[in-house]
Design a protein around this motif. Structure first.
Motif, mmCIF file in Angstrom:
data_model
loop_
_atom_site.group_PDB
_atom_site.id
_atom_site.type_symbol
_atom_site.label_atom_id
_atom_site.label_comp_id
_atom_site.label_asym_id
_atom_site.label_seq_id
_atom_site.Cartn_x
_atom_site.Cartn_y
_atom_site.Cartn_z
ATOM 1 N N THR A 164 0.750 -1.163 -0.095
ATOM 2 C CA THR A 164 0.068 0.010 -0.194
ATOM 3 C C THR A 164 0.937 1.270 -0.049
ATOM 4 O O THR A 164 1.906 1.264 0.278
ATOM 5 C CB THR A 164 -0.920 0.081 1.144
ATOM 6 O OG1 THR A 164 0.017 0.119 2.346
ATOM 7 C CG2 THR A 164 -1.447 -1.269 1.313
ATOM 8 N N ARG A 195 -2.005 4.237 9.078
ATOM 9 C CA ARG A 195 -3.413 4.385 8.675
ATOM 10 C C ARG A 195 -3.413 5.285 7.378
ATOM 11 O O ARG A 195 -2.354 6.102 7.204
ATOM 12 C CB ARG A 195 -4.160 5.280 9.668
ATOM 13 C CG ARG A 195 -4.427 4.606 11.030
ATOM 14 C CD ARG A 195 -5.385 5.332 11.980
ATOM 15 N NE ARG A 195 -5.918 4.494 13.115
ATOM 16 C CZ ARG A 195 -5.219 4.162 14.276
ATOM 17 N NH1 ARG A 195 -4.100 4.690 14.407
ATOM 18 N NH2 ARG A 195 -5.809 3.568 15.082
ATOM 19 N N ASN A 196 -4.274 5.147 6.488
ATOM 20 C CA ASN A 196 -4.417 6.054 5.479
ATOM 21 C C ASN A 196 -5.201 7.183 5.588
ATOM 22 O O ASN A 196 -5.468 7.669 6.981
ATOM 23 C CB ASN A 196 -5.324 5.258 4.418
ATOM 24 C CG ASN A 196 -6.471 4.865 4.499
ATOM 25 O OD1 ASN A 196 -7.057 5.484 5.552
ATOM 26 N ND2 ASN A 196 -7.108 3.789 4.105
ATOM 27 N N THR A 216 -7.998 4.594 8.158
ATOM 28 C CA THR A 216 -8.216 3.168 8.189
ATOM 29 C C THR A 216 -6.990 2.511 8.359
ATOM 30 O O THR A 216 -6.016 2.801 7.724
ATOM 31 C CB THR A 216 -8.753 2.643 6.826
ATOM 32 O OG1 THR A 216 -10.341 3.108 6.608
ATOM 33 C CG2 THR A 216 -9.220 1.177 6.922
ATOM 34 N N VAL A 221 -3.941 0.057 7.916
ATOM 35 C CA VAL A 221 -3.752 -0.376 6.850
ATOM 36 C C VAL A 221 -2.387 -1.616 7.284
ATOM 37 O O VAL A 221 -2.360 -2.625 6.399
ATOM 38 C CB VAL A 221 -3.326 0.122 5.464
ATOM 39 C CG1 VAL A 221 -4.581 0.852 5.036
ATOM 40 C CG2 VAL A 221 -2.136 0.915 5.884
ATOM 41 N N GLY A 241 -2.660 -5.118 5.337
ATOM 42 C CA GLY A 241 -3.747 -4.977 4.138
ATOM 43 C C GLY A 241 -5.012 -5.221 4.588
ATOM 44 O O GLY A 241 -5.327 -5.037 6.005
ATOM 45 N N VAL A 242 -6.012 -4.811 3.841
ATOM 46 C CA VAL A 242 -7.532 -4.839 4.317
ATOM 47 C C VAL A 242 -8.250 -5.579 3.155
ATOM 48 O O VAL A 242 -7.820 -6.190 2.208
ATOM 49 C CB VAL A 242 -7.905 -3.430 4.273
ATOM 50 C CG1 VAL A 242 -7.194 -2.413 5.263
ATOM 51 C CG2 VAL A 242 -7.767 -2.622 2.961
ATOM 52 N N ALA A 267 -6.610 -9.669 3.347
ATOM 53 C CA ALA A 267 -5.512 -9.304 4.271
ATOM 54 C C ALA A 267 -4.681 -10.377 5.082
ATOM 55 O O ALA A 267 -5.178 -11.493 5.037
ATOM 56 C CB ALA A 267 -6.318 -8.626 5.349
#
Length: 353
Positions: free
Chosen positions: A49, A181-182, A186, A188, A211-212, A216
């Protein structure tokens, strides 16, 4: 992402091993290129990510900011200073740990607790700012899109998320929790790292999530250094529960001689790809690839960055087989990079100097 990051690739094939299937069950011996490729791509995606990429690239910068804040010189690169590191200033893993003074260990500097760090484009470093959002018992760093050439935030700055680091545990077993977090808030990527062992044989234990969504992953990492024997061991595991896909890499490394031994397996269901062998980062060596319980291919490393892959009979692989093994090779290699990168931002929080 990480196949190219910090890896003057000594062509370290990070290997994986899983729960063994029953001895009475005959395992598939074909590579199943499409399936194997999908397995690797999904595993990569869990760790790939923009926020996690930024964390890996900026981990040492985060540590340096905590040093500047009063945390004292830490082992920012205990693992990143290992055999795949490229920064000329980094010493070997064992050399860094030998320099530790047990009498001066400190945790996160008090002046940094509850503070947010943002990148200063004038001084090219993280600095504390008045921005809010940091945990009271830890710190918050803003993450940015990274310039792949400089390894620093690209200008103009583009925020991709944040990473919070908190400290905990006990004096004898300090721990640090990290959450990425993004920009939507959230999570990640997150993990907890714990320091154990002794000064002469320290160990680091990490467990977390990447991951999400349905694919994940969970992961764990154990890194140990034996100062007397001048060796390092690493055990790296990943699992995508919804796919029953598990990987494990076990490596033994002597940074002073460049000798590396490895064994591992990637497995989903009855399908298992195992790679094992030893080599020297200067002189090369050979790795054996097994699919199921049969030798499928051999990988010869020449010590100069080259790899020759043939089947068990010494003949060329099909283009599809070679492409699949190359993809697995890249993931294995990046997995060692993860072993190098996970601890970079949290040494100060672990009280390691």
């Amino acid at each position: 992402m990480l196949a190219s990051f910090r890896s003057r690739a000594l062509l370290v094939l990070t290997v994986f091993s899983l729960a063994a299937c029953g001895e009475e069950t005959e395992l598939p011996t074909d590579l199943a290129t499409a399936e194997a490729t999908e397995d690797i791509e999904l595993t990569q995606a869990a760790f790939d990510t923009p926020q996690t990429t930024a964390l890996v690239d900026l981990g040492v910068e985060i540590d340096q900011a905590l040093i500047a804040a009063g945390g004292g010189a830490t082992l920012a690169s205990v693992v990143a200073a290992g055999p795949v590191a490229t920064h000329a200033a980094r010493r070997s893993v064992v050399e860094r740990i030998e320099g530790v003074d047990a009498g001066t260990m400190t945790a996160l500097p008090a002046s940094s607790l509850g503070k947010t760090f943002e990148w200063d484009v004038v001084d090219d470093r993280y600095e504390m700012t008045a921005r809010t959002g940091a945990p009271v018992n830890g710190v918050l760093f803003v993450l940015y899109t990274v310039n792949p050439i400089t390894g620093e935030p690209a200008e103009p700055l583009v925020e991709v998320g944040t990473v919070s680091i908190t400290q905990g545990g006990t004096a004898n077993s300090p721990s640090a929790a990290l959450t990425v977090r993004n920009t939507a808030g959230t999570s990640v990527f997150s993990y907890t790292a714990t320091l154990g062992g002794t000064q002469s044989v320290p160990s680091f234990n990490v467990s977390g999530n990447a991951g999400v969504g349905p694919n994940a992953a969970t992961f764990s990492l154990t890194v140990g250094v034996n100062i007397v024997n001048q060796t390092l061991t690493a055990d790296w595991r990943t699992t995508i529960p919804t796919r029953a896909l598990t990987t494990r890499s076990t490596l033994g490394i002597n940074p002073n001689t460049g000798a590396i031994t490895l064994r591992g397996v990637m497995q989903r269901g009855l399908r298992r790809v195992e790679i094992s062998g030893s080599f020297n980062t200067e002189f090369g060596g050979q790795l054996t690839v097994k699919v199921g319980d049969r030798t499928f291919a051999r990988m010869v490393l020449d010590g100069a960055g080259g790899v020759a892959i043939t089947n068990a009979e010494g003949q060329p692989l099909t283009p599809e087989e070679e492409a699949t093994l190359e993809l697995i090779f890249e993931w294995f290699q990046s997995s060692l990079t993860w072993s190098n990168a996970l601890l970079d931002p949290v040494y100060a929080a672990l009280g390691v100097e």
